[in-house]
Design a protein around this motif. Structure first.
Motif, PDB file in Angstrom:
ATOM      1  N   THR A 150       0.845  -1.196   0.000  1.00  0.00           N
ATOM      2  CA  THR A 150       0.000   0.000   0.000  1.00  0.00           C
ATOM      3  C   THR A 150       0.881   1.247   0.000  1.00  0.00           C
ATOM      4  N   ALA A 151       0.273   2.378  -0.235  1.00  0.00           N
ATOM      5  CA  ALA A 151       1.018   3.639  -0.233  1.00  0.00           C
ATOM      6  C   ALA A 151       1.702   3.900   1.114  1.00  0.00           C
ATOM      7  N   PRO A 152       0.995   3.744   2.256  1.00  0.00           N
ATOM      8  CA  PRO A 152       1.668   3.984   3.547  1.00  0.00           C
ATOM      9  C   PRO A 152       2.889   3.086   3.759  1.00  0.00           C
ATOM     10  N   ILE A 153       2.792   1.824   3.329  1.00  0.00           N
ATOM     11  CA  ILE A 153       3.933   0.900   3.472  1.00  0.00           C
ATOM     12  C   ILE A 153       5.103   1.388   2.626  1.00  0.00           C
ATOM     13  N   ALA A 154       4.843   1.750   1.373  1.00  0.00           N
ATOM     14  CA  ALA A 154       5.904   2.210   0.478  1.00  0.00           C
ATOM     15  C   ALA A 154       6.528   3.504   0.979  1.00  0.00           C
ATOM     16  N   ILE A 155       5.713   4.389   1.515  1.00  0.00           N
ATOM     17  CA  ILE A 155       6.217   5.665   2.034  1.00  0.00           C
ATOM     18  C   ILE A 155       7.150   5.426   3.214  1.00  0.00           C
ATOM     19  N   GLN A 156       6.782   4.496   4.081  1.00  0.00           N
ATOM     20  CA  GLN A 156       7.635   4.179   5.237  1.00  0.00           C
ATOM     21  C   GLN A 156       8.974   3.595   4.803  1.00  0.00           C
ATOM     22  N   VAL A 157       8.984   2.897   3.675  1.00  0.00           N
ATOM     23  CA  VAL A 157      10.234   2.337   3.160  1.00  0.00           C
ATOM     24  C   VAL A 157      11.199   3.452   2.760  1.00  0.00           C
ATOM     25  N   LEU A 158      10.661   4.529   2.191  1.00  0.00           N
ATOM     26  CA  LEU A 158      11.499   5.605   1.669  1.00  0.00           C
ATOM     27  C   LEU A 158      11.767   6.732   2.661  1.00  0.00           C
ATOM     28  N   ARG A 159      11.053   6.759   3.788  1.00  0.00           N
ATOM     29  CA  ARG A 159      11.264   7.827   4.775  1.00  0.00           C
ATOM     30  C   ARG A 159      12.710   7.880   5.279  1.00  0.00           C
ATOM     31  N   PRO A 160      13.327   6.743   5.617  1.00  0.00           N
ATOM     32  CA  PRO A 160      14.722   6.796   6.088  1.00  0.00           C
ATOM     33  C   PRO A 160      15.672   7.358   5.033  1.00  0.00           C
ATOM     34  N   VAL A 161      15.391   7.074   3.769  1.00  0.00           N
ATOM     35  CA  VAL A 161      16.228   7.593   2.692  1.00  0.00           C
ATOM     36  C   VAL A 161      16.076   9.112   2.614  1.00  0.00           C
ATOM     37  N   GLU A 162      14.849   9.578   2.803  1.00  0.00           N
ATOM     38  CA  GLU A 162      14.600  11.024   2.810  1.00  0.00           C
ATOM     39  C   GLU A 162      15.318  11.680   3.988  1.00  0.00           C
ATOM     40  N   THR A 163      15.288  11.032   5.143  1.00  0.00           N
ATOM     41  CA  THR A 163      15.944  11.567   6.336  1.00  0.00           C
ATOM     42  C   THR A 163      17.444  11.734   6.111  1.00  0.00           C
ATOM     43  N   GLN A 164      18.022  10.848   5.311  1.00  0.00           N
ATOM     44  CA  GLN A 164      19.451  10.945   4.993  1.00  0.00           C
ATOM     45  C   GLN A 164      19.752  12.070   4.013  1.00  0.00           C
ATOM     46  N   GLY A 165      18.709  12.719   3.518  1.00  0.00           N
ATOM     47  CA  GLY A 165      18.909  13.813   2.575  1.00  0.00           C
ATOM     48  C   GLY A 165      19.086  13.371   1.138  1.00  0.00           C
ATOM     49  N   LYS A 166      18.845  12.082   0.864  1.00  0.00           N
ATOM     50  CA  LYS A 166      19.012  11.560  -0.499  1.00  0.00           C
ATOM     51  C   LYS A 166      17.700  11.740  -1.273  1.00  0.00           C
ATOM     52  N   LEU A 167      17.354  12.992  -1.528  1.00  0.00           N
ATOM     53  CA  LEU A 167      16.049  13.294  -2.112  1.00  0.00           C
ATOM     54  C   LEU A 167      15.929  12.836  -3.560  1.00  0.00           C
ATOM     55  N   GLU A 168      17.013  12.929  -4.302  1.00  0.00           N
ATOM     56  CA  GLU A 168      16.984  12.454  -5.692  1.00  0.00           C
ATOM     57  C   GLU A 168      16.806  10.939  -5.722  1.00  0.00           C
ATOM     58  N   MET A 169      17.410  10.236  -4.743  1.00  0.00           N
ATOM     59  CA  MET A 169      17.272   8.779  -4.656  1.00  0.00           C
ATOM     60  C   MET A 169      15.838   8.412  -4.292  1.00  0.00           C
ATOM     61  N   VAL A 170      15.225   9.175  -3.375  1.00  0.00           N
ATOM     62  CA  VAL A 170      13.822   8.940  -3.009  1.00  0.00           C
ATOM     63  C   VAL A 170      12.938   9.071  -4.244  1.00  0.00           C
ATOM     64  N   LYS A 171      13.155  10.139  -4.991  1.00  0.00           N
ATOM     65  CA  LYS A 171      12.364  10.388  -6.205  1.00  0.00           C
ATOM     66  C   LYS A 171      12.504   9.236  -7.194  1.00  0.00           C
ATOM     67  N   ARG A 172      13.740   8.799  -7.435  1.00  0.00           N
ATOM     68  CA  ARG A 172      13.976   7.745  -8.423  1.00  0.00           C
ATOM     69  C   ARG A 172      13.415   6.412  -7.957  1.00  0.00           C
ATOM     70  N   CYS A 173      13.609   6.077  -6.678  1.00  0.00           N
ATOM     71  CA  CYS A 173      13.072   4.814  -6.150  1.00  0.00           C
ATOM     72  C   CYS A 173      11.552   4.806  -6.240  1.00  0.00           C
ATOM     73  N   GLY A 174      10.930   5.951  -5.937  1.00  0.00           N
ATOM     74  CA  GLY A 174       9.472   6.056  -6.050  1.00  0.00           C
ATOM     75  C   GLY A 174       9.013   5.801  -7.476  1.00  0.00           C
ATOM     76  N   GLN A 175       9.756   6.327  -8.435  1.00  0.00           N
ATOM     77  CA  GLN A 175       9.422   6.116  -9.846  1.00  0.00           C
ATOM     78  C   GLN A 175       9.559   4.647 -10.227  1.00  0.00           C
ATOM     79  N   LEU A 176      10.637   4.013  -9.774  1.00  0.00           N
ATOM     80  CA  LEU A 176      10.871   2.608 -10.108  1.00  0.00           C
ATOM     81  C   LEU A 176       9.821   1.699  -9.471  1.00  0.00           C
ATOM     82  N   MET A 177       9.466   1.993  -8.218  1.00  0.00           N
ATOM     83  CA  MET A 177       8.424   1.205  -7.548  1.00  0.00           C
ATOM     84  C   MET A 177       7.106   1.325  -8.303  1.00  0.00           C
ATOM     85  N   ASN A 178       6.808   2.515  -8.789  1.00  0.00           N
ATOM     86  CA  ASN A 178       5.583   2.708  -9.561  1.00  0.00           C
ATOM     87  C   ASN A 178       5.625   1.925 -10.866  1.00  0.00           C
ATOM     88  N   GLU A 179       6.797   1.859 -11.477  1.00  0.00           N
ATOM     89  CA  GLU A 179       6.908   1.089 -12.721  1.00  0.00           C
ATOM     90  C   GLU A 179       6.613  -0.393 -12.483  1.00  0.00           C
TER      91      GLU A 179
END
Length: 416
Positions: A150-179
């Motif tokens: 679900t969306a909440p599960i996927a968001i929780q997966v990427l929150r730690p990456v966002e906390t590390q400041g890897k915003l471009e990585m968060v964006k790309r991973c989100g795109q790949l997960m959607n694919e």
């Protein structure tokens, strides 16, 4: 109404099989079976709701399933029978569903999705994307059934990456997960993609435009290259990319077999191009001279610009950017910025815009039109490329260039 709880733990422990199997009822279809070798097993005996046939199912041994647990299982099965559900068939269906879910985990679907990209994307692109999923997504979502994501599960997966400041990585991973999830939708495994829009909940990466010099700065660039204390092969590579206007990975991977001096053309095969489409680069007198200058260094090798330390491999695509950094141009331009410099200059000088786009190997969405541009504009591109090389040479007057033959001997001595 059956009398339940006929057995006790003490009575069970005392039970012995005297030369034949012993079966004792606890009531309600629950039995304890004692074999001749004194091992004890639980059974649940019942009549199938549909066929009316008697059957039984094992519940495990007394050593692993306690009397209390056996009674709980039997109670559940009696409740199912009261609803017309066959316990054995219910368990078999649950196993089937579980096996299906495991067969359709996020990792399995991602592997199938990845296979559809082969032949359409460069192997390096596929590898880089897969590494992102391996590092940031699979550890949590890999074994999860696609239907449970679900969306909440996927968001929780990427929150730690966002906390590390890897915003471009968060964006790309989100795109790949959607694919991957869209692939699951198209495969008929889920009705809709629940991850659409999840990138909107994360902080946005700061957009940084590629650094590039303006046309008036070309003399500054040529003087910086001329005065730089860099390896001769790197100097050749820098000028090769500047003159040919291709993307950074393409000149770094140039192979001698791609060069046709007689026809004055460099043919880059589809697998080395961003959009998997062959690109022909007209060679100018300056680019041919660059090749002749570097030939003593790499003419016997596969790559025109081999790695300085692993000569059987091509130099890294970041070689030029690293050299530009050492030259003090880190904040002024990049290897990719050479293309912008060429494009801006050529368009300002009034060259045919579509011919310039063809020279830069820009993507044309219409395949027929793209083929037309590649053939029709090739003669125009020859003139464009020669003008561009002459323009570079003009602004390098009085400074060192690798294609100045009078300086070639001196340059080669520097490499020894």
């Amino acid at each position: 109404m059956p009398v339940l709880n006929k057995l006790s733990v003490k009575a069970i422990e005392a039970l012995k099989a005297q030369g034949k199997v012993v079966r004792k009822s606890d009531g309600g279809g629950l039995y304890l079976l004692v074999k001749v070798n004194q091992t004890k097993f639980w059974e649940f005996r019942y009549t199938r709701p549909v066929t009316g046939k008697k059957t039984l199912m094992g519940l495990g041994s007394f050593q692993t399933v306690s009397l209390a647990d056996a009674r709980k299982k039997a109670s559940i099965y009696r409740a199912q029978l009261a609803e017309g559900i066959d316990p054995q068939l219910f368990i078999a269906e649950q196993k089937r569903i579980h096996a299906e879910e495991q067969a359709n985990s996020f990792l399995v679907l991602a592997q199938q999705w990845k296979s559809t990209k082969e032949g359409h994307l460069k192997p390096k692109t596929i590898s880089d994307n897969w590494r992102k999923l391996e590092n940031y997504v699979f550890p949590t979502l890999g074994s999860m059934p696609i239907k449970e994501i679900t969306a909440p599960i996927a968001i929780q997966v990427l929150r730690p990456v966002e906390t590390q400041g890897k915003l471009e990585m968060v964006k790309r991973c989100g795109q790949l997960m959607n694919e991957v999830m869209n692939y699951a939708v198209n495969s008929g495994l889920i009705h809709s993609n629940p991850l659409m829009g999840i990138n909107k909940v994360f902080r946005k990466p700061k957009v940084t435009h590629l650094r590039a010099m303006e046309p008036d700065n070309i003399k500054e660039l040529m003087q910086a290259i001329a005065s730089a204390n860099i390896y001769f092969g790197t100097r050749c590579l820098i000028e090769w990319q500047l003159h040919t206007m291709v993307r950074p990975a393409e000149p770094a991977g140039t192979k001698w077999c791609e060069i046709n001096i007689e026809k004055a053309v460099w043919v880059i095969p589809p697998e080395r191009m961003k959009m998997n489409r062959e690109h022909k680069v007209p060679l100018t007198k300056q680019t041919i001279a660059i090749l002749e200058a570097v030939r003593p260094l790499s003419g016997h090798l596969e790559h025109v610009f081999p790695s300085r330390y692993k000569y059987r491999q091509a130099t890294d695509s970041e070689t030029i950017n690293k050299a530009l950094g050492r030259m003090g141009l880190r904040n002024k331009t990049t290897a990719h910025g050479f293309r912008s410099l060429a494009s801006t200059t050529l368009n300002e000088k009034g060259f045919h815009p579509e011919a310039v786009d063809a020279a830069l190997a820009h993507v044309e969405p219409n395949k027929i039109r793209a083929a037309y541009k590649r053939t029709t504009y090739f003669k125009k591109r020859k003139k464009i490329m020669q003008w561009w090389s002459d323009h570079i040479s003009k602004h390098a007057v009085g400074s060192y260039q690798v294609f100045d033959r009078k300086n070639l001997s001196e340059a080669l001595i520097q490499t020894k």
